[in-house]
Design a protein around this motif. Structure first.
Motif, PDB file in Angstrom:
ATOM      1  N   TYR A 166      10.483 -10.725 -22.503  1.00 13.13           N
ATOM      2  CA  TYR A 166      11.033 -11.812 -21.681  1.00 13.13           C
ATOM      3  C   TYR A 166      12.527 -12.015 -21.932  1.00 13.13           C
ATOM      4  CZ  TYR A 166       6.778 -13.442 -19.418  1.00 13.13           C
ATOM      5  OH  TYR A 166       5.681 -13.533 -18.616  1.00 13.13           O
ATOM      6  N   ILE A 167      12.956 -11.850 -23.184  1.00 14.49           N
ATOM      7  CA  ILE A 167      14.393 -11.935 -23.464  1.00 14.49           C
ATOM      8  C   ILE A 167      15.124 -10.792 -22.762  1.00 14.49           C
ATOM      9  CG2 ILE A 167      16.165 -11.772 -25.271  1.00 14.49           C
ATOM     10  CD1 ILE A 167      14.147 -13.104 -27.189  1.00 14.49           C
ATOM     11  N   LEU A 168      14.558  -9.596 -22.810  1.00 11.52           N
ATOM     12  CA  LEU A 168      15.161  -8.446 -22.126  1.00 11.52           C
ATOM     13  C   LEU A 168      15.261  -8.704 -20.630  1.00 11.52           C
ATOM     14  CD1 LEU A 168      13.266  -5.585 -23.989  1.00 11.52           C
ATOM     15  CD2 LEU A 168      15.718  -6.026 -24.122  1.00 11.52           C
ATOM     16  N   GLN A 169      14.195  -9.254 -20.054  1.00 13.23           N
ATOM     17  CA  GLN A 169      14.211  -9.557 -18.617  1.00 13.23           C
ATOM     18  C   GLN A 169      15.273 -10.609 -18.285  1.00 13.23           C
ATOM     19  OE1 GLN A 169      11.011 -11.956 -16.785  1.00 13.23           O
ATOM     20  NE2 GLN A 169      10.653 -10.197 -15.447  1.00 13.23           N
ATOM     21  N   ALA A 170      15.351 -11.633 -19.120  1.00 15.37           N
ATOM     22  CA  ALA A 170      16.331 -12.699 -18.888  1.00 15.37           C
ATOM     23  C   ALA A 170      17.760 -12.178 -18.967  1.00 15.37           C
ATOM     24  CB  ALA A 170      16.127 -13.828 -19.900  1.00 15.37           C
ATOM     25  N   ASN A 171      17.970 -11.161 -19.818  1.00 13.12           N
ATOM     26  CA  ASN A 171      19.312 -10.594 -19.987  1.00 13.12           C
ATOM     27  C   ASN A 171      19.606  -9.425 -19.046  1.00 13.12           C
ATOM     28  OD1 ASN A 171      19.763 -12.454 -22.008  1.00 13.12           O
ATOM     29  ND2 ASN A 171      19.428 -11.025 -23.695  1.00 13.12           N
ATOM     30  N   GLY A 172      18.632  -9.092 -18.183  1.00 11.52           N
ATOM     31  CA  GLY A 172      18.865  -8.084 -17.156  1.00 11.52           C
ATOM     32  C   GLY A 172      18.710  -6.649 -17.600  1.00 11.52           C
ATOM     33  N   PHE A 173      17.913  -6.407 -18.666  1.00 11.43           N
ATOM     34  CA  PHE A 173      17.780  -5.041 -19.178  1.00 11.43           C
ATOM     35  C   PHE A 173      16.430  -4.387 -18.870  1.00 11.43           C
ATOM     36  CE2 PHE A 173      21.069  -6.788 -22.122  1.00 11.43           C
ATOM     37  CZ  PHE A 173      22.099  -5.971 -21.695  1.00 11.43           C
ATOM     38  N   LEU A 174      15.547  -5.080 -18.152  1.00 12.40           N
ATOM     39  CA  LEU A 174      14.285  -4.467 -17.740  1.00 12.40           C
ATOM     40  C   LEU A 174      14.366  -4.025 -16.284  1.00 12.40           C
ATOM     41  CD1 LEU A 174      11.246  -6.470 -19.190  1.00 12.40           C
ATOM     42  CD2 LEU A 174      12.360  -4.426 -20.086  1.00 12.40           C
ATOM     43  N   LYS A 175      13.831  -2.841 -16.007  1.00 15.47           N
ATOM     44  CA  LYS A 175      13.801  -2.324 -14.640  1.00 15.47           C
ATOM     45  C   LYS A 175      12.417  -2.474 -14.014  1.00 15.47           C
ATOM     46  CE  LYS A 175      16.587  -0.255 -12.647  1.00 15.47           C
ATOM     47  NZ  LYS A 175      17.527  -0.726 -11.605  1.00 15.47           N
ATOM     48  N   SER A 176      11.537  -3.204 -14.670  1.00 17.46           N
ATOM     49  CA  SER A 176      10.235  -3.559 -14.105  1.00 17.46           C
ATOM     50  C   SER A 176       9.905  -4.951 -14.598  1.00 17.46           C
ATOM     51  CB  SER A 176       9.158  -2.557 -14.547  1.00 17.46           C
ATOM     52  OG  SER A 176       8.938  -2.639 -15.953  1.00 17.46           O
ATOM     53  N   ASP A 177       8.785  -5.520 -14.149  1.00 17.87           N
ATOM     54  CA  ASP A 177       8.456  -6.847 -14.659  1.00 17.87           C
ATOM     55  C   ASP A 177       7.939  -6.741 -16.092  1.00 17.87           C
ATOM     56  OD1 ASP A 177       5.546  -6.526 -14.712  1.00 17.87           O
ATOM     57  OD2 ASP A 177       5.598  -6.724 -12.535  1.00 17.87           O
ATOM     58  N   VAL A 178       7.858  -7.878 -16.745  1.00 18.16           N
ATOM     59  CA  VAL A 178       7.524  -7.925 -18.172  1.00 18.16           C
ATOM     60  C   VAL A 178       6.177  -7.286 -18.466  1.00 18.16           C
ATOM     61  CG1 VAL A 178       6.814  -9.517 -20.011  1.00 18.16           C
ATOM     62  CG2 VAL A 178       8.977  -9.886 -18.816  1.00 18.16           C
ATOM     63  N   GLU A 179       5.148  -7.658 -17.712  1.00 17.45           N
ATOM     64  CA  GLU A 179       3.806  -7.160 -18.007  1.00 17.45           C
ATOM     65  C   GLU A 179       3.701  -5.648 -17.820  1.00 17.45           C
ATOM     66  OE1 GLU A 179       1.019  -8.514 -19.435  1.00 17.45           O
ATOM     67  OE2 GLU A 179       2.488 -10.055 -19.904  1.00 17.45           O
ATOM     68  N   GLU A 180       4.351  -5.123 -16.795  1.00 14.62           N
ATOM     69  CA  GLU A 180       4.294  -3.675 -16.588  1.00 14.62           C
ATOM     70  C   GLU A 180       4.995  -2.943 -17.737  1.00 14.62           C
ATOM     71  OE1 GLU A 180       6.593  -0.781 -13.666  1.00 14.62           O
ATOM     72  OE2 GLU A 180       4.807  -1.611 -12.672  1.00 14.62           O
ATOM     73  N   ALA A 181       6.186  -3.396 -18.101  1.00 15.28           N
ATOM     74  CA  ALA A 181       6.918  -2.744 -19.194  1.00 15.28           C
ATOM     75  C   ALA A 181       6.113  -2.810 -20.484  1.00 15.28           C
ATOM     76  CB  ALA A 181       8.281  -3.407 -19.375  1.00 15.28           C
ATOM     77  N   LEU A 182       5.513  -3.967 -20.759  1.00 11.59           N
ATOM     78  CA  LEU A 182       4.744  -4.148 -21.990  1.00 11.59           C
ATOM     79  C   LEU A 182       3.501  -3.260 -22.000  1.00 11.59           C
ATOM     80  CD1 LEU A 182       4.659  -5.866 -24.600  1.00 11.59           C
ATOM     81  CD2 LEU A 182       3.173  -7.458 -23.361  1.00 11.59           C
ATOM     82  N   GLN A 183       2.788  -3.226 -20.876  1.00 10.88           N
ATOM     83  CA  GLN A 183       1.570  -2.420 -20.821  1.00 10.88           C
ATOM     84  C   GLN A 183       1.876  -0.927 -20.919  1.00 10.88           C
ATOM     85  OE1 GLN A 183      -1.407  -3.616 -17.846  1.00 10.88           O
ATOM     86  NE2 GLN A 183      -0.423  -5.616 -17.773  1.00 10.88           N
ATOM     87  N   VAL A 184       2.946  -0.475 -20.283  1.00  7.17           N
ATOM     88  CA  VAL A 184       3.338   0.933 -20.402  1.00  7.17           C
ATOM     89  C   VAL A 184       3.654   1.250 -21.858  1.00  7.17           C
ATOM     90  CG1 VAL A 184       5.126   2.635 -19.833  1.00  7.17           C
ATOM     91  CG2 VAL A 184       4.164   1.184 -18.040  1.00  7.17           C
ATOM     92  N   TYR A 185       4.461   0.407 -22.486  1.00  6.51           N
ATOM     93  CA  TYR A 185       4.859   0.619 -23.878  1.00  6.51           C
ATOM     94  C   TYR A 185       3.641   0.685 -24.797  1.00  6.51           C
ATOM     95  CZ  TYR A 185       6.467  -0.672 -28.554  1.00  6.51           C
ATOM     96  OH  TYR A 185       6.667  -0.721 -29.912  1.00  6.51           O
ATOM     97  N   LEU A 186       2.719  -0.245 -24.655  1.00  2.00           N
ATOM     98  CA  LEU A 186       1.570  -0.306 -25.552  1.00  2.00           C
ATOM     99  C   LEU A 186       0.590   0.841 -25.299  1.00  2.00           C
ATOM    100  CD1 LEU A 186       0.893  -4.158 -25.605  1.00  2.00           C
ATOM    101  CD2 LEU A 186       2.045  -2.768 -27.335  1.00  2.00           C
ATOM    102  N   GLN A 187       0.451   1.260 -24.043  1.00  2.00           N
ATOM    103  CA  GLN A 187      -0.402   2.413 -23.771  1.00  2.00           C
ATOM    104  C   GLN A 187       0.179   3.682 -24.388  1.00  2.00           C
ATOM    105  OE1 GLN A 187      -2.248   2.968 -19.842  1.00  2.00           O
ATOM    106  NE2 GLN A 187      -1.608   0.888 -19.335  1.00  2.00           N
ATOM    107  N   LEU A 188       1.492   3.826 -24.306  1.00  2.00           N
ATOM    108  CA  LEU A 188       2.128   5.008 -24.909  1.00  2.00           C
ATOM    109  C   LEU A 188       1.947   5.002 -26.428  1.00  2.00           C
ATOM    110  CD1 LEU A 188       5.441   5.239 -22.850  1.00  2.00           C
ATOM    111  CD2 LEU A 188       3.345   6.553 -22.546  1.00  2.00           C
ATOM    112  N   CYS A 189       2.063   3.850 -27.047  1.00  2.00           N
ATOM    113  CA  CYS A 189       1.847   3.752 -28.495  1.00  2.00           C
ATOM    114  C   CYS A 189       0.417   4.130 -28.877  1.00  2.00           C
ATOM    115  CB  CYS A 189       2.130   2.333 -28.976  1.00  2.00           C
ATOM    116  SG  CYS A 189       3.879   1.875 -29.014  1.00  2.00           S
TER     117      CYS A 189
END
Length: 306
Positions: A166-189
């Motif tokens: 959410y901090i990344l999104q607020a600062n303009g550094f995410l290119k997708s929404d929070v849940e998508e970025a988080l789910q992609v990251y956790l699936q890759l891990c």
């Protein structure tokens, strides 16, 4: 194989000095006494312990997702969102994100890896995950899968990573929404591998991709190895670089990959990839036995690369 066998046997005792990761419930079930090592050259391999035992990549995948995103977008574009500077902070620190609207310092910390997850090629979460699993499959020449139990365990205990996103999104550094970025990251891990797989991945890096058909530019691979050297072992990276001297990346599952550009270990010669699994980790998040093994190995076989 006498010297390396002695190193392995002495190092295996170090598992008693670490604890399995407990903040992710599924990882807390790991056998703390497990320890396996695979070393692989272009012509042969040495394996110690059960190198077929599966575990999840965790933060080791950050190297691979960075390479996929950087190969797709180019380094210049990636650096608009993530820097390549070490921090000295813990892997899940948010301190620097909150000050001066900073972009993540590097792709090896959680903030950088979540940002990279949002930058992976593909229009959907499935496509983004597939871009990395397909890359890994080409390196390993076999299919890989996400351990759904570990993924769901991480997802339901991901409050801190969600706050980072959410901090990344607020600062303009995410290119997708929070849940998508988080789910992609956790699936890759949560991608399942074994120690032999880790050694193949490390050998891919050691040969600059010459040993298989997985496409990635030499420039991107070199930057990935530089990031491993400076940022790959969490906030132990400086000491590891100073006293072990190998590009390496660890994960809280106990996984480590390490790269030998040109060395000689017993009958293995030339580029060598090293994969280790020892789920008993230290307070920083690195495998206790893995760190000890690599330190002794580097000294015994003069592998220090700086």
């Amino acid at each position: 194989m006498k010297n390396i066998q002695i190193i392995y046997e002495n190092t295996k005792k170090m598992t008693q000095k670490g604890k399995v990761a407990s903040y992710i419930p599924a990882l807390a079930e790991a056998d703390s006494t497990a320890f396996s090592v695979s070393l692989m050259s272009m012509d042969d391999k040495i394996e110690l312990g059960d190198c077929t035992k599966t575990f999840t990549l965790q933060s080791v995948v950050k190297v691979l997702s960075f390479m996929v995103a950087a190969h797709h977008h180019g380094i210049e574009e990636i650096m608009r969102y993530v820097d390549v500077e070490p921090t000295g902070d813990s892997f899940n620190s948010i301190v620097r994100l909150e000050s001066n609207n900073n972009k993540p310092f590097n792709p090896m910390i959680n903030a950088g890896a979540i940002t990279i997850a949002s930058l992976l090629p593909g229009q959907s979460m499935f496509d983004k995950v597939k871009s990395v699993t397909s890359f890994i499959e080409k390196i390993l020449n076999k299919q890989v899968s996400v351990n759904n139990e570990v993924y769901m365990s991480e997802y339901h205990s991901a409050d801190y990573n969600r706050a980072i996103a959410y901090i990344l999104q607020a600062n303009g550094f995410l290119k997708s929404d929070v849940e998508e970025a988080l789910q992609v990251y956790l699936q890759l891990c949560s991608i399942s591998v074994n120690s032999s797989d880790l050694a193949k991945i490390a050998l891919y890096l050691a040969t600059n991709g010459q040993n298989c058909e997985a496409a990635c530019s030499k420039n991107v691979i070199n930057i990935a190895k530089a990031l491993m050297m400076t940022c790959g072992m969490y906030n132990f990276s400086g000491k590891f670089a100073a006293f072990v001297g190998l590009p390496a990346k660890s994960g809280v599952s106990g996984a480590i990959i390490a790269v030998v550009k040109d060395g000689e270990i017993e009958h293995l010669k030339g580029p060598i990839g090293i994969g280790l699994y020892g789920p008993a980790i230290d307070d920083v998040g690195n495998s206790v036995a893995g760190i000890d093994f690599l330190a002794k190995l580097s000294k015994q076989y003069d592998l220090f690369c700086l």
